[in-house]
Scaffold this active site. Structure first.
Site, short mmCIF file in Angstrom:
data_model
loop_
_atom_site.label_atom_id
_atom_site.label_comp_id
_atom_site.label_asym_id
_atom_site.label_seq_id
_atom_site.Cartn_x
_atom_site.Cartn_y
_atom_site.Cartn_z
CG HIS A 160 -1.97 1.07 1.19
ND1 HIS A 160 -2.98 1.07 0.27
CD2 HIS A 160 -2.15 2.18 1.95
CE1 HIS A 160 -3.77 2.13 0.47
NE2 HIS A 160 -3.28 2.82 1.49
CG HIS A 196 -1.67 6.84 -0.85
ND1 HIS A 196 -2.63 6.20 -1.59
CD2 HIS A 196 -1.98 6.59 0.45
CE1 HIS A 196 -3.49 5.60 -0.78
NE2 HIS A 196 -3.11 5.82 0.46
CD GLN A 251 -0.67 10.44 1.12
OE1 GLN A 251 -0.31 9.88 2.15
NE2 GLN A 251 -1.92 10.42 0.70
NE ARG A 290 -9.94 14.22 4.43
CZ ARG A 290 -11.16 13.93 4.00
NH1 ARG A 290 -11.39 12.80 3.38
NH2 ARG A 290 -12.17 14.74 4.22
CG HIS A 297 -5.49 1.88 7.20
ND1 HIS A 297 -4.14 2.02 7.35
CD2 HIS A 297 -5.85 2.76 6.21
CE1 HIS A 297 -3.69 2.95 6.52
NE2 HIS A 297 -4.70 3.41 5.81
CG ASP A 331 -1.18 4.78 4.05
OD1 ASP A 331 -1.58 5.22 2.95
OD2 ASP A 331 -1.88 4.87 5.09
ZN LIG Z 1 -3.85 4.75 2.14
#
Ligand SMILES: [Zn+2]
Length: 469
Positions: free
Chosen positions: A69, A71, A74, A96, A284, A335
Site C-alpha cells: 500500500h 500513495h 505523499q 488531510r 488498515h 501508505d
Molecule cells: Zn492509504
C-alpha cells in the site's frame, strides 16, 4: 543437482543468473550453501542446498516482500505536517487538509519524479514490488488531462525507471462522504463517476501491459466513504480475480459515519454485503471489534497494515495477536511514505502489540521467532494482495529476493531466525545489500543502480515545489 548442472553449463540461456547464499530462507526453513538459478524471464528455476559456491555470492538470502500500500506523491510531504493547526487537537483530518493543499501544485513531472524516488527508497529498503493505490488522476481544478490516464502512466514510467515490480491500483473516488455529498475542493483531482473510471482503468491497463510481465493491474474503490454501494459492486465485477484494494475502518470518525449511514460498522457491513475472497486487500482495519477481527480473518482476504503511517496519523492499533491466532493474513504497506523502512514497519507492528498488551514476543511461536513470523506473514500476504507469484524462495516464483549485508557487524556469524530478529529489531535498511525484483538486480551494495539520477531529479523537483507552497 542434474538440472542445475545443465543450466549452469554451456546450454544455459543468455541472461540466466546464478546466486550462491551462505544461508537462505526457503519455505521449509533455513538452508545452508544454497544455489539459486534465475531464468531470463525473472523466475526462480531451481533452488538447491549443500551446493558449491559459484555465481553471485551473498550472505543471507531472503524472499523480498511486496509493499502492498503506497500513495507515492505523499512521500514529498514528509515533514510538512508536524505543526499544530489552529484547532484544539491535531488529527488525521487536519493532516488531510495539508495533503489537499499540497496536491494543488503537483504537475505530472513532479508526480513521476517523486514516484521514482520513493520506489527507489522502497527497493533499497528491501521491498521488491509495490501495490500503488493511485488516486490523483486529474489536473488541479479537476479537469481530466487530454490523456485520461496521464498520471497512471507517470507511475508506470517511474516503475520502468526503477525496476520495481508494479501492481497498479487505479482508484475510484466519487463522493465526499457516505451521504453522497459532492467532492470538496481538495478532492476534485481524484474524482470520477464509474463510467469515466472504467475508461481510465482501460487506458492504465494498456500502459501496465507494456511493462515486464510481472506487472499487474487491479482496482481500488477508495473507501466506503468515497464510493456508493452500487459503484463498489461494479468495482468488484471489474476486478474479477485481480487485486481489489480498499481502505477500511481506519478512523473512529469514519466508523461512526458508516454506522450512521449503513446501520453497521464498516467491516461487518462489508462482510455481510459482499463475498470477500482472497483477491481482496482491506487497508488498515485498525478499528475492529473482536468479532470483526475473527470474521475478516476467516475470509482469506489480506489485511493491509501500515504501522508507521498508522502511528503517524494516530489511527489506532490493529489487533494482530487475535487476528493471527484466527489464521488471518496480513501484509505491510508504507501508505503515506513518511518513512520507508521495511524493518521498522515490522518492528512498529510488534511494539504496538506489546505496548497494548504489556507483553513481549507477541506473535512468536515455539518454532519460529517474532521476526520470522512477521516476515513470513508479510511475504505471503504481500504477494497475495499484489496478485504476484512471489513471496517464497521456490521454483516457479518470481525472483523477488534480497540479501542482507554479510559484513554488517551485528550479523557476523549469525544464522537463522536470529539474523532476521537482529535486522527487524536492531537494524535498518543499511543492512540490505542487494535486491532483485523479478530477477532485475536493481540494488547492489545497498544502493539503487540509478540512485544518482533519481536523487538529482527529486532534489530539483522538491526545490521548485517548496517555492510554490
Ligand atoms: Zn492509504
Amino acid at each position: 543437482m542434474n538440472a542445475l548442472q545443465t543450466l549452469s553449463g554451456s546450454t544455459a540461456p543468455a541472461g540466466t543468473q546464478i546466486l550462491f547464499a551462505d544461508n537462505a530462507l526457503a519455505p521449509s526453513g533455513w538452508k545452508e550453501n544454497v544455489r539459486v538459478v534465475i531464468t531470463p524471464d525473472g523466475k526462480i528455476a531451481e533452488v538447491s542446498e549443500g551446493a558449491t559456491p559459484e555465481g553471485t555470492r551473498v550472505g543471507t538470502l531472503l524472499p523480498a516482500p511486496v509493499n502492498l500500500h503506497s500513495h507515492a506523491f505523499q512521500r514529498a510531504m514528509a515533514g510538512m505536517s508536524e505543526r499544530r493547526g489552529s484547532e484544539s487537537r491535531d488529527t488525521f483530518w487536519t493532516w488531510r487538509q495539508i495533503m489537499f493543499r499540497f496536491l494543488d501544485v503537483l504537475t505530472p513531472d513532479d508526480i513521476e519524479a517523486i514516484a521514482a524516488f520513493v520506489q527507489m527508497e522502497m527497493l533499497e529498503a528491501g521491498y521488491a514490488a509495490v501495490a500503488e493505490f493511485h488516486y490523483v488522476h486529474h489536473q488541479p481544478g479537476g479537469t481530466p488531462y487530454d490523456n485520461i490516464a496521464e498520471l497512471s502512466e507517470r507511475i508506470v514510467t517511474a516503475s520502468s525507471t526503477t525496476g520495481i515490480g508494479l501492481t497498479l491500483l487505479p482508484v475510484l473516488y466519487s463522493q465526499g462522504g457516505c451521504d453522497g455529498r459532492s467532492l470538496g475542493d481538495g478532492q476534485i483531482r481524484f474524482g470520477n463517476d464509474f463510467d469515466r473510471f472504467q475508461k481510465l482503468h482501460q487506458a492504465a491497463a494498456r500502459a501496465v501491459a507494456a511493462l515486464p510481465e510481472d506487472a499487474r493491474i487491479g482496482v481500488a474503490p477508495h473507501s466506503l466513504r468515497a464510493v456508493t454501494r452500487q459503484d463498489l459492486a461494479r468495482c468488484v465485477e471489474l476486478a474479477g480475480t485481480a487485486p481489489l484494494h480498499m481502505h477500511l475502518a481506519e478512523q473512529v470518525k469514519e466508523v461512526e459515519e458508516i454506522e450512521a449511514a449503513y446501520g453497521k460498522r464498516p467491516v461487518n457491513w462489508l462482510l455481510d454485503a459482499h463475498e470477500v475472497t482472497d483477491n481482496w486487500c482491506l487497508i488498515h482495519c485498525t478499528q475492529m471489534t473482536a468479532q470483526e477481527t475473527s470474521g475478516l480473518a476467516a475470509t482469506g482476504a489480506v489485511a493491509g497494515l501500515c504501522p508507521i503511517t498508522e502511528s503517524s496519523l494516530g489511527d489506532g492499533i490493529f489487533d494482530g495477536v487475535n487476528y493471527l491466532a484466527a489464521k488471518g493474513k496480513f501484509g505491510i504497506g508504507s501508505d503515506s511514505n513518511i518513512r520507508i523502512s521495511l524493518s521498522e514497519e515490522l518492528r512498529t507492528f510488534e511494539y504496538s502489540q506489546r505496548l497494548r498488551d504489556k507483553c513481549r514476543a507477541s506473535v512468536a511461536t515455539p518454532e519460529k521467532s517474532t521476526g520470522r513470523v512477521l516476515y513470513e506473514t508479510a511475504l505471503a500476504g504481500g504477494a497475495q494482495a499484489a496478485g504476484r507469484a512471489s513471496g517464497a524462495l521456490a521454483p516457479g516464483r518470481y525472483a523477488d529476493l534480497l540479501a542482507l549485508d554479510g559484513t554488517a557487524l551485528d550479523l557476523d556469524r549469525t544464522r537463522g531466525d536470529e539474523t532476521l530478529d537482529i535486522w527487524v529489531f536492531a537494524g535498518d535498511d543499511r543492512m540490505v545489500a542487494d535486491v532483485w525484483s523479478a530477477g532485475r538486480h536493481v540494488v547492489t551494495g545497498g544502493r539503487h543502480r540509478q540512485a544518482e539520477a533519481i536523487r538529482d531529479r527529486y532534489r530539483t523537483t522538491m526545490r521548485a515545489l517548496r517555492q510554490k507552497l
